[in-house]
Structure formats: C-alpha cells, structure tokens
Design a protein around this motif. Structure first.
Motif, PDB file in Angstrom:
ATOM      1  N   LEU A   1     -14.483 -20.573  12.533  1.00 35.19           N
ATOM      2  CA  LEU A   1     -14.643 -20.612  11.079  1.00 35.19           C
ATOM      3  C   LEU A   1     -14.193 -21.995  10.611  1.00 35.19           C
ATOM      4  N   TYR A   2     -15.176 -22.803  10.227  1.00 38.22           N
ATOM      5  CA  TYR A   2     -14.857 -24.201   9.953  1.00 38.22           C
ATOM      6  C   TYR A   2     -15.864 -24.793   8.970  1.00 38.22           C
ATOM      7  N   PRO A   3     -15.426 -25.400   7.893  1.00 44.60           N
ATOM      8  CA  PRO A   3     -14.025 -25.585   7.487  1.00 44.60           C
ATOM      9  C   PRO A   3     -13.472 -24.325   6.817  1.00 44.60           C
ATOM     10  N   ALA A   4     -12.186 -24.109   7.022  1.00 48.76           N
ATOM     11  CA  ALA A   4     -11.522 -22.941   6.443  1.00 48.76           C
ATOM     12  C   ALA A   4     -10.424 -23.426   5.496  1.00 48.76           C
ATOM     13  N   PRO A   5     -10.569 -23.193   4.186  1.00 50.30           N
ATOM     14  CA  PRO A   5      -9.567 -23.670   3.208  1.00 50.30           C
ATOM     15  C   PRO A   5      -8.353 -22.758   3.168  1.00 50.30           C
ATOM     16  N   PHE A   6      -7.670 -22.626   4.299  1.00 44.39           N
ATOM     17  CA  PHE A   6      -6.654 -21.590   4.445  1.00 44.39           C
ATOM     18  C   PHE A   6      -5.557 -21.673   3.393  1.00 44.39           C
ATOM     19  N   ARG A   7      -5.000 -22.855   3.181  1.00 46.04           N
ATOM     20  CA  ARG A   7      -3.843 -22.944   2.288  1.00 46.04           C
ATOM     21  C   ARG A   7      -4.231 -22.866   0.814  1.00 46.04           C
ATOM     22  N   PHE A   8      -5.531 -22.792   0.532  1.00 44.66           N
ATOM     23  CA  PHE A   8      -5.976 -22.600  -0.841  1.00 44.66           C
ATOM     24  C   PHE A   8      -6.289 -21.144  -1.155  1.00 44.66           C
ATOM     25  N   LEU A   9      -6.176 -20.279  -0.162  1.00 48.96           N
ATOM     26  CA  LEU A   9      -6.460 -18.866  -0.389  1.00 48.96           C
ATOM     27  C   LEU A   9      -5.326 -18.202  -1.152  1.00 48.96           C
ATOM     28  N   GLU A  10      -5.663 -17.116  -1.832  1.00 52.47           N
ATOM     29  CA  GLU A  10      -4.630 -16.310  -2.458  1.00 52.47           C
ATOM     30  C   GLU A  10      -3.721 -15.736  -1.382  1.00 52.47           C
ATOM     31  N   ASP A  11      -2.479 -15.449  -1.757  1.00 47.46           N
ATOM     32  CA  ASP A  11      -1.502 -14.961  -0.773  1.00 47.46           C
ATOM     33  C   ASP A  11      -2.015 -13.743  -0.016  1.00 47.46           C
ATOM     34  N   LYS A  12      -2.687 -12.827  -0.698  1.00 44.00           N
ATOM     35  CA  LYS A  12      -3.147 -11.599  -0.059  1.00 44.00           C
ATOM     36  C   LYS A  12      -4.273 -11.845   0.939  1.00 44.00           C
ATOM     37  N   GLN A  13      -4.871 -13.044   0.874  1.00 42.68           N
ATOM     38  CA  GLN A  13      -5.967 -13.373   1.781  1.00 42.68           C
ATOM     39  C   GLN A  13      -5.539 -14.314   2.913  1.00 42.68           C
ATOM     40  N   ARG A  14      -4.295 -14.707   2.920  1.00 42.03           N
ATOM     41  CA  ARG A  14      -3.821 -15.629   3.957  1.00 42.03           C
ATOM     42  C   ARG A  14      -3.547 -14.859   5.241  1.00 42.03           C
ATOM     43  N   TYR A  15      -4.536 -14.844   6.068  1.00 42.13           N
ATOM     44  CA  TYR A  15      -4.499 -14.060   7.293  1.00 42.13           C
ATOM     45  C   TYR A  15      -3.552 -14.688   8.317  1.00 42.13           C
ATOM     46  N   HIS A  16      -3.029 -13.836   9.180  1.00 40.93           N
ATOM     47  CA  HIS A  16      -2.159 -14.259  10.262  1.00 40.93           C
ATOM     48  C   HIS A  16      -2.907 -14.132  11.591  1.00 40.93           C
TER      49      HIS A  16
ATOM     50  N   PHE B   1     -12.938 -27.938  -5.358  1.00 42.55           N
ATOM     51  CA  PHE B   1     -13.039 -26.489  -5.317  1.00 42.55           C
ATOM     52  C   PHE B   1     -12.501 -25.961  -6.641  1.00 42.55           C
ATOM     53  N   ASP B   2     -13.358 -25.799  -7.620  1.00 40.58           N
ATOM     54  CA  ASP B   2     -12.894 -25.428  -8.954  1.00 40.58           C
ATOM     55  C   ASP B   2     -12.161 -24.102  -8.987  1.00 40.58           C
ATOM     56  N   ARG B   3     -12.447 -23.221  -8.029  1.00 39.32           N
ATOM     57  CA  ARG B   3     -11.818 -21.906  -8.065  1.00 39.32           C
ATOM     58  C   ARG B   3     -10.365 -21.952  -7.610  1.00 39.32           C
ATOM     59  N   PHE B   4      -9.959 -23.056  -6.977  1.00 41.38           N
ATOM     60  CA  PHE B   4      -8.596 -23.148  -6.471  1.00 41.38           C
ATOM     61  C   PHE B   4      -7.686 -23.797  -7.500  1.00 41.38           C
ATOM     62  N   LYS B   5      -6.433 -23.452  -7.447  1.00 36.42           N
ATOM     63  CA  LYS B   5      -5.434 -24.022  -8.340  1.00 36.42           C
ATOM     64  C   LYS B   5      -4.600 -25.038  -7.565  1.00 36.42           C
TER      65      LYS B   5
ATOM     66  N   LYS C   1       0.971 -29.102  -2.285  1.00 38.60           N
ATOM     67  CA  LYS C   1       1.488 -30.294  -1.642  1.00 38.60           C
ATOM     68  C   LYS C   1       0.811 -30.473  -0.293  1.00 38.60           C
ATOM     69  N   LEU C   2       0.431 -31.699  -0.002  1.00 39.94           N
ATOM     70  CA  LEU C   2      -0.221 -31.964   1.269  1.00 39.94           C
ATOM     71  C   LEU C   2       0.724 -31.644   2.421  1.00 39.94           C
ATOM     72  N   VAL C   3       0.155 -31.150   3.496  1.00 45.46           N
ATOM     73  CA  VAL C   3       0.949 -30.805   4.669  1.00 45.46           C
ATOM     74  C   VAL C   3       1.589 -32.054   5.268  1.00 45.46           C
ATOM     75  N   LYS C   4       2.789 -31.886   5.800  1.00 45.93           N
ATOM     76  CA  LYS C   4       3.466 -33.005   6.448  1.00 45.93           C
ATOM     77  C   LYS C   4       2.797 -33.315   7.787  1.00 45.93           C
ATOM     78  N   LYS C   5       2.700 -34.595   8.095  1.00 46.75           N
ATOM     79  CA  LYS C   5       2.124 -34.993   9.378  1.00 46.75           C
ATOM     80  C   LYS C   5       3.171 -34.839  10.470  1.00 46.75           C
ATOM     81  N   LEU C   6       2.768 -34.271  11.584  1.00 47.42           N
ATOM     82  CA  LEU C   6       3.678 -34.147  12.720  1.00 47.42           C
ATOM     83  C   LEU C   6       3.894 -35.523  13.354  1.00 47.42           C
ATOM     84  N   PRO C   7       5.140 -35.910  13.574  1.00 46.21           N
ATOM     85  CA  PRO C   7       5.400 -37.221  14.176  1.00 46.21           C
ATOM     86  C   PRO C   7       5.311 -37.227  15.698  1.00 46.21           C
TER      87      PRO C   7
END
Length: 274
Positions: free
Chosen positions: A39-54, A164-168, A173-179
């Motif tokens: 599934l690509y691209p997947a806007p995971f961190r923009f999903l509602e909490d109830k839709q954030r699958y594990h 993505f107008d539907r997202f708030k 905050k942008l994800v931190k880059k792994l060093p």
C-alpha cells in the motif's frame, strides 16, 4: 467501482519525507489468500486515531493498482477516510495464529539469489526470507538532518494545507530523521553472505524509545541487544524483504532491504517421532 480488500498489516517502514506526499510510509501485508500487497503511498500519520492500524491487525480498504509503480504487489489506498480497522492477531500459543496466516500460504525462501532473480524478472518485489544464520548486527552513522531545501518546501506545503485538504495540519510535526542505519549481516542456505539494511519503523521507534539524556551509545547498545542478542540468537527469524522503487528496475545486485522482522519463538514441542 473501487476494489475493497482485507489486508493483514505486516510491514510499516520508517517514514521518509516527500515533497509530493509530505511523508511516505511503505505499508505492506497479506491478503486473505496469503498473497502480498503493498500500500503505497500510505498517509499513515495523517489518519484519524481510530484508523491508525498496527502491525498484525486486519484492515479493510479500497485500493487500485498503482500504474506508476510496476512492481506486481503495489496498490494505492483510495478513500482513506473509510479505512476500517479490525482485530489484532495476537501472540498466544507461540504465535500460532500469526504463523498460520503469514507462513502457511507463502513460499519461504532460503536462497537469496532466487529472491533477487524474482525482482530482476519483476515476478515479485516482496518476499519472506529465512536466513541460515544472522552473523552480525551493524550500525552506521548517517546524516542527522533531512535535506534543508526539501524540509523547507514540505513545511511550506504544511502551512498551505493544500496537498490533502481533508487532513488537519495544525499540530503535525515532521518525523525525526534517524541518525543511524541498522543492518543485519546474514548468510543464506548456500553460505552467501549479505548485509541488508533494516527499514522497519519498529527499529527506528525502538531507538528513540531507548534514547534518554542524549546517550546515543546506550540507545544503540539496547537496539543491538534486542535485534541481535535476543531476536537473532533466540528466535525463529524470518525476514520480510522488499525492493526499493529506486533500484527495483535497475537490476541492482541486491535491490532489497529488510522491511520487517518476523520472530516467533523457536518451537521445541516434541513430535511423535522424537
């Protein structure tokens, strides 16, 4: 009509920045028949909490073939507002249910050359690989910050809120880059030695969870302890391999990275023939 499908999530890679999609998370898993789907691209961190699958959770969503990505398993999530999240498959009885769903309907590769050939012929780009031995766990320091120009452009897009107008976006905050980059050094059934990066979100989050008082040395040691001392040496390890879009069609010597680690307990149950 949109095709809806059930997917058992097995892969979530660590997010990377994208000027087009802000963040990219490669999500993959298994359909009910056991076949892989990306599934690509997947806007995971923009999903509602109830839709954030594990991971190891069934979801149901509409998809369509990704015509811009010719890898066989690649599909685009459609109508993400209506993703339905179902039950999580647990680890009871030595991961019995997870092993049935993940391993029974899939080919388990032990010869890395077969996996690479499958990518070169575009037969598949996701595979389950069982190494004969995990020799080492390596850590390499990399750039600590995202590309400044890309990050500024993405942050400007966030302020505009136009992608993505539907997202708030107001609290995003942008994800931190792994060093650091983490890799397994493995051998296949022929003794061929390979070094493969681990791009799983799980290992990245583990690093941040272990980082206290900016003590990177201790954090790295804790990550190594889990992935090498614990997982590699005490578990029945299978690696979920996925090709990168950049190298899949370039016939790279090895276009794969490790996108997930599946590590049920070693089954020491006696049989009637023991």
């Amino acid at each position: 009509m949109l095709q809806r499908t059930r997917v058992l999530i097995a892969v979530k890679t660590y997010p990377v920045l994208s000027q087009k999609y802000i963040e990219l998370v490669c999500t993959a898993g298994f359909r009910e028949d056991g076949s892989w789907i990306r599934l690509y691209p997947a806007p995971f961190r923009f999903l509602e909490d109830k839709q954030r699958y594990h991971k190891y959770q069934w979801i149901e969503l509409a998809v369509k073939k990704n015509e811009n990505d010719k890898r066989p398993e690649s599909y685009i999530p459609i109508d993400v507002d209506n993703i339905v999240v179902h039950q999580t498959i647990g680890t009871e009885r030595n991961w019995a249910d997870r092993k049935r769903l993940v391993l029974e309907n899939n080919e388990i590769y032990t010869d890395l050359s077969q996996v690479i050939q499958g990518a070169h012929q575009n037969d598949f780009s996701l595979a389950i690989f069982r190494p004969s031995k995990i020799i080492d766990f390596e850590v390499k320091e990399v750039e600590r910050n995202w590309n400044v120009t890309n990050q500024q452009a993405i942050e400007a897009s966030l302020k505009q809120g136009s992608l993505f107008d539907r997202f708030k976006y107001e609290n995003f905050k942008l994800v931190k880059k792994l060093p650091y980059k983490f890799s397994y050094v493995i051998k296949d059934c022929h003794g061929t030695r390979s070094r493969m990066m681990i791009e799983d979100w799980e290992i990245g989050q583990l690093y941040w969870n272990c980082l206290t008082n900016n003590d990177e040395k201790t954090a790295i040691e804790k990550v190594r302890q889990k992935y090498f001392e614990n997982i590699a040496r005490t578990k029945d390890v299978y690696l979920f391999l996925g090709t990168t879009y950049q190298f899949h069609f370039k016939r790279a010597p090895n276009p794969y990275v490790i996108v997930g680690v599946f590590y049920p307990p070693i089954d020491n149950q006696p049989t009637l023939f023991d």
